[in-house]
Design a protein around this motif. Structure first.
Motif, short mmCIF file in Angstrom:
data_model
loop_
_atom_site.label_atom_id
_atom_site.label_comp_id
_atom_site.label_asym_id
_atom_site.label_seq_id
_atom_site.Cartn_x
_atom_site.Cartn_y
_atom_site.Cartn_z
N SER A 77 57.50 79.53 39.48
CA SER A 77 56.33 79.59 38.68
C SER A 77 55.46 80.90 38.93
CB SER A 77 55.55 78.45 38.20
OG SER A 77 56.73 77.49 37.47
N LEU A 78 55.71 81.27 40.21
CA LEU A 78 54.70 82.22 40.67
C LEU A 78 55.35 83.63 40.82
CD1 LEU A 78 52.76 79.98 43.13
CD2 LEU A 78 51.78 80.84 41.07
N PHE A 79 54.78 84.74 40.37
CA PHE A 79 55.13 86.05 40.71
C PHE A 79 54.62 86.93 41.35
CE2 PHE A 79 57.45 84.08 37.28
CZ PHE A 79 58.83 84.40 37.41
N PHE A 130 47.48 97.87 43.17
CA PHE A 130 46.86 96.42 43.11
C PHE A 130 48.11 95.83 43.05
CE2 PHE A 130 42.93 98.28 40.60
CZ PHE A 130 42.25 98.36 41.55
N GLU A 131 47.85 94.55 43.93
CA GLU A 131 49.10 93.43 44.21
C GLU A 131 48.41 92.29 43.63
OE1 GLU A 131 51.98 95.23 47.34
OE2 GLU A 131 50.61 93.46 48.03
N PHE A 132 49.18 91.32 42.77
CA PHE A 132 48.57 90.32 42.13
C PHE A 132 49.72 89.03 42.46
CE2 PHE A 132 47.30 93.87 39.60
CZ PHE A 132 45.74 93.61 39.77
N LEU A 133 49.23 87.86 42.19
CA LEU A 133 50.12 86.57 42.54
C LEU A 133 49.71 85.96 41.07
CD1 LEU A 133 51.96 84.78 43.90
CD2 LEU A 133 49.97 83.47 44.66
N VAL A 134 50.77 85.90 40.16
CA VAL A 134 50.50 85.48 38.61
C VAL A 134 51.32 84.24 38.52
CG1 VAL A 134 50.58 86.25 36.24
CG2 VAL A 134 50.18 87.84 38.18
N LYS A 135 50.56 83.16 37.97
CA LYS A 135 51.21 82.22 37.68
C LYS A 135 51.88 82.05 35.91
CE LYS A 135 50.70 77.12 37.33
NZ LYS A 135 49.78 75.79 37.41
N SER A 136 52.88 82.02 35.92
CA SER A 136 53.50 81.88 34.50
C SER A 136 53.23 80.82 33.87
CB SER A 136 55.08 82.26 34.44
OG SER A 136 55.56 82.50 33.29
N VAL A 137 52.38 80.53 32.81
CA VAL A 137 51.70 79.72 32.09
C VAL A 137 52.33 79.66 30.82
CG1 VAL A 137 49.91 78.24 31.12
CG2 VAL A 137 49.96 79.21 33.15
N VAL A 144 54.14 86.45 29.15
CA VAL A 144 54.63 87.79 28.87
C VAL A 144 54.68 88.68 30.04
CG1 VAL A 144 54.33 89.52 27.19
CG2 VAL A 144 53.65 87.11 26.64
N LEU A 145 53.40 88.78 30.70
CA LEU A 145 53.37 89.96 31.89
C LEU A 145 54.40 89.45 33.01
CD1 LEU A 145 51.87 91.85 33.62
CD2 LEU A 145 50.61 89.81 34.40
N CYS A 146 54.83 88.05 33.33
CA CYS A 146 55.86 88.00 34.25
C CYS A 146 57.39 88.00 33.67
CB CYS A 146 55.70 86.41 34.66
SG CYS A 146 54.26 85.97 35.46
N GLY A 147 57.34 88.32 32.20
CA GLY A 147 58.65 88.60 31.70
C GLY A 147 58.83 90.13 31.63
N LEU A 148 57.88 90.97 32.13
CA LEU A 148 58.01 92.46 31.70
C LEU A 148 59.01 92.97 32.97
CD1 LEU A 148 54.59 93.59 30.74
CD2 LEU A 148 56.43 93.11 29.32
N ASN A 149 59.11 94.41 32.83
CA ASN A 149 59.93 94.99 33.75
C ASN A 149 59.19 96.02 34.46
OD1 ASN A 149 62.60 93.66 32.93
ND2 ASN A 149 62.22 94.58 31.28
#
Length: 300
Positions: A77-79, A130-137, A144-149
């Motif tokens: 669940s993290l990207f 910039f780097e991020f750790l994003v949780k897909s909620v 939506v962000l975690c589903g982009l390419n």
């Protein structure tokens, strides 16, 4: 009936004429006293004005389009997401302190999301990202962000927030103990802190209590060895581990309460990032031990 008014010479051409009929109509018109508007009407108007003002303030955000340069799984669940800001050097240079964050929005989605920057401040100027750790909620902009390419364009705001004011826990000999707490994706700005350097190797006791549900939910495990070589002892805490886990269990605050080991409260610095309940309970434990609230650093 004709009435002639005595007027100054400059108005001598003005002549007012009225008839008995028109005067009688005026006399017959009923006099209506205007009722004062109810309080709730003024409250609605005030709320509308405040909403408009808030909208105007939001419109002052400067949005910069930037492409995604990397999207990859970091944990369950993290990207791990990287955004290319090489065409916005001023934006890259504005990241000056670990713990700062940005807003991110996606075309056709009205609500932006807040993201803490995971990379250290010097990284953006050096690499243009910039780097991020994003949780897909589910149902969120983050999902939506975690589903982009890679190559998809998003919009990001200017860098925001004061970040972790690590100057308050300097120099190292005055604050030999630094205890860091993070849960879930709250490890993101903590990574920025550790990798930007805060003289951890010059302190006698630097601990990171990092909580997750299980090892599958724990990001940055591949960085643990590097972090420990910089002087940070890592204490993973799993709330729902499998039977093979022999480390700390339960919640971060409980694991810390069992250990504590705060020998010099006035020489102790603290960094917190994660769930509200965790930060509140850890703060209560630390204050009871004599740690100053001025030395408890948060990024929000």
């Amino acid at each position: 009936m004709s009435i002639t008014l005595s007027l100054p010479p400059s108005f001598s051409h003005v002549h007012v004429s009225t008839s008995p009929h028109s005067m009688s109509i005026l006399r017959r018109l009923p006099f209506r006293r205007l009722k004062p508007l109810p309080d709730h009407h003024f409250r609605r108007r005030r709320l509308a004005s405040l909403a408009a003002a808030a909208s105007l303030r939001q419109d002052t955000t400067v949005w910069t389009p930037a492409p995604l340069s990397q999207i990859s799984p970091a944990a369950e669940s993290l990207f791990h997401i990287s955004i290319d800001v090489s065409d916005a050097p001023d934006l890259a240079a504005s990241h000056t302190r670990p713990g700062q964050y940005i807003q991110l929005r996606i075309v056709d989605l009205a609500k932006p999301t807040f993201l803490a920057i995971a990379s250290p401040p010097a990284f953006a100027s050096a690499s243009g990202a910039f780097e991020f750790l994003v949780k897909s909620v589910a149902g969120s902009t983050a999902e939506v962000l975690c589903g982009l390419n890679k190559g998809d364009v998003v919009e990001i705001s200017q860098v925001m927030g004061g970040g972790f004011d690590v100057d308050r826990i300097q120099p190292p000999d005055a604050y030999p103990t630094v205890v860091i707490f993070a849960t879930g994706s709250g490890i993101s700005p903590i990574r920025s802190l550790i990798e930007s350097g805060f003289s951890a190797n010059q302190r006698s006791d630097v601990r990171l209590y990092y909580g997750a549900r299980n090892l599958k939910r724990m990001a940055y495990q591949d960085r643990f060895k590097e972090w420990e070589s910089s002087g940070v002892k890592i204490v993973p805490v799993l709330s729902q581990p499998d039977s093979s886990w022999s480390g700390e269990t339960g919640y971060v605050q409980a694991a810390f309460a069992r250990a504590k080991q705060i020998y010099r409260p006035l020489g102790t610095g603290v960094v917190l990032c994660g769930q509200k309940q965790m930060t509140e309970e850890v703060t209560s434990i630390l204050v009871a031990e004599g740690v100053s609230t001025e030395m408890i650093l948060k990024n929000f």
